[in-house]
Motif scaffolding. Structure first.
Motif, PDB file in Angstrom:
ATOM      1  N   ILE A  95      38.942  26.821  58.235  1.00 38.69           N
ATOM      2  CA  ILE A  95      39.692  28.341  58.016  1.00 38.69           C
ATOM      3  C   ILE A  95      40.904  28.264  58.363  1.00 38.69           C
ATOM      4  CG2 ILE A  95      39.370  30.480  58.894  1.00 38.69           C
ATOM      5  CD1 ILE A  95      36.578  29.890  60.087  1.00 38.69           C
ATOM      6  N   VAL A  96      41.984  28.583  57.255  1.00 39.82           N
ATOM      7  CA  VAL A  96      43.367  28.607  57.096  1.00 39.82           C
ATOM      8  C   VAL A  96      43.963  29.970  57.075  1.00 39.82           C
ATOM      9  CG1 VAL A  96      45.398  27.673  56.095  1.00 39.82           C
ATOM     10  CG2 VAL A  96      43.186  26.321  56.219  1.00 39.82           C
ATOM     11  N   TYR A 133      38.368  25.442  51.136  1.00 41.17           N
ATOM     12  CA  TYR A 133      39.028  26.190  52.492  1.00 41.17           C
ATOM     13  C   TYR A 133      38.659  27.660  52.549  1.00 41.17           C
ATOM     14  CZ  TYR A 133      41.218  21.778  53.650  1.00 41.17           C
ATOM     15  OH  TYR A 133      41.450  20.622  54.156  1.00 41.17           O
ATOM     16  N   ASP A 134      38.079  28.278  53.703  1.00 44.01           N
ATOM     17  CA  ASP A 134      38.101  29.855  53.777  1.00 44.01           C
ATOM     18  C   ASP A 134      39.740  30.065  54.254  1.00 44.01           C
ATOM     19  OD1 ASP A 134      35.395  30.084  53.353  1.00 44.01           O
ATOM     20  OD2 ASP A 134      35.160  29.775  55.153  1.00 44.01           O
ATOM     21  N   THR A 189      38.360  33.451  62.406  1.00 46.04           N
ATOM     22  CA  THR A 189      39.288  33.086  63.692  1.00 46.04           C
ATOM     23  C   THR A 189      39.802  31.761  63.018  1.00 46.04           C
ATOM     24  OG1 THR A 189      38.009  34.087  65.135  1.00 46.04           O
ATOM     25  CG2 THR A 189      39.362  32.408  65.881  1.00 46.04           C
ATOM     26  N   PRO A 190      40.952  31.386  62.629  1.00 47.79           N
ATOM     27  CA  PRO A 190      41.598  30.391  62.094  1.00 47.79           C
ATOM     28  C   PRO A 190      42.001  29.467  62.973  1.00 47.79           C
ATOM     29  CG  PRO A 190      43.125  31.833  61.969  1.00 47.79           C
ATOM     30  CD  PRO A 190      41.977  32.670  62.597  1.00 47.79           C
ATOM     31  N   LYS A 191      41.873  28.059  62.766  1.00 42.02           N
ATOM     32  CA  LYS A 191      42.191  27.016  63.592  1.00 42.02           C
ATOM     33  C   LYS A 191      43.545  26.498  63.136  1.00 42.02           C
ATOM     34  CE  LYS A 191      39.086  27.447  66.804  1.00 42.02           C
ATOM     35  NZ  LYS A 191      39.565  28.153  68.179  1.00 42.02           N
ATOM     36  N   CYS A 192      44.040  26.795  61.912  1.00 41.70           N
ATOM     37  CA  CYS A 192      45.214  26.395  61.346  1.00 41.70           C
ATOM     38  C   CYS A 192      45.918  27.704  60.878  1.00 41.70           C
ATOM     39  CB  CYS A 192      45.136  25.538  60.191  1.00 41.70           C
ATOM     40  SG  CYS A 192      46.643  25.101  59.523  1.00 41.70           S
ATOM     41  N   VAL A 193      47.133  28.001  61.343  1.00 42.06           N
ATOM     42  CA  VAL A 193      47.813  29.355  60.955  1.00 42.06           C
ATOM     43  C   VAL A 193      49.203  28.951  60.448  1.00 42.06           C
ATOM     44  CG1 VAL A 193      48.735  31.499  61.866  1.00 42.06           C
ATOM     45  CG2 VAL A 193      46.880  30.442  63.001  1.00 42.06           C
ATOM     46  N   LEU A 194      49.363  29.273  59.254  1.00 40.43           N
ATOM     47  CA  LEU A 194      50.793  29.178  58.375  1.00 40.43           C
ATOM     48  C   LEU A 194      51.420  30.382  58.921  1.00 40.43           C
ATOM     49  CD1 LEU A 194      49.488  28.410  54.918  1.00 40.43           C
ATOM     50  CD2 LEU A 194      50.139  26.787  56.973  1.00 40.43           C
TER      51      LEU A 194
END
Length: 186
Positions: free
Chosen positions: A44-45, A69-70, A111-116
């Motif tokens: 999840i990105v 990827y979501d 709920t992302p664990k990678c946030v751009l």
């Protein structure tokens, strides 16, 4: 001391906006390329919809979505609150908020664990200068309190500066993705 930091940040924002606008004028068609080494820490990105002269992240988001990827995009529910992230697909119906940012009208809250993370400037050690609303600082603090999250700034390489004024509440980046490279600060 707080007033001094506020003034320093205001000047840094003004300078950084000018710098980024100049970079954009020189390279208006630059798309952010998928660079080897950039891997999400989660399926999840959280991306973002670029505004004004921010670097174009859409090709990366489409590429990640095609890979399974979501993808979710930030939504401002209220001032002074953390962002929420709504699932995005190329078929999502979009709306524009008061800041000019597009977001999906409907979609699951993820709920992302990678946030751009969009930004005005960044330093070699992961300091980030945002727009001053505190949305990403509040959101990253909340996500980090809940578990591990990788905050990856996305910018032009020319937005890097030697140092930035910061407060205790300013959240650092874990990595940076530019049109030239991906690197981590961890």
């Amino acid at each position: 001391m707080r007033d001094q930091i506020y003034k320093l940040k205001a000047q840094a924002r003004s300078d950084s906006k000018e710098r980024r606008a100049d970079i954009y004028k020189q390279n208006p068609k630059v798309d952010l390329l998928r660079l080897s080494g950039f891997k999400s820490h989660s399926n999840i990105v959280a991306g973002f919809s670029p505004i004004n002269d921010e670097i174009n992240v859409w090709p990366l988001l489409y590429d990640l979505q095609k890979e399974g990827y979501d993808i979710c995009l930030p939504v401002v529910e209220a001032v002074e609150r953390s962002l929420i992230f709504r699932r995005w697909t190329p078929q999502s119906e979009m709306q524009t908020d008061r800041y000019g940012v597009s977001y999906p009208i409907e979609g699951a809250i993820l709920t992302p664990k990678c946030v751009l993370v969009p930004l005005l400037a960044f330093t070699p050690d992961g300091k980030r200068l945002g727009y001053g609303g505190g949305y990403y600082d509040r959101t990253l603090a909340k996500l980090r309190a809940e578990g591990d999250v990788f905050a990856c700034g996305v910018a032009y390489a020319g937005q890097e500066v030697a140092d930035l004024p910061t407060d205790a509440h300013d959240e650092r980046l874990d990595g940076i993705l530019t049109e030239k490279e991906f690197r981590t600060f961890r």
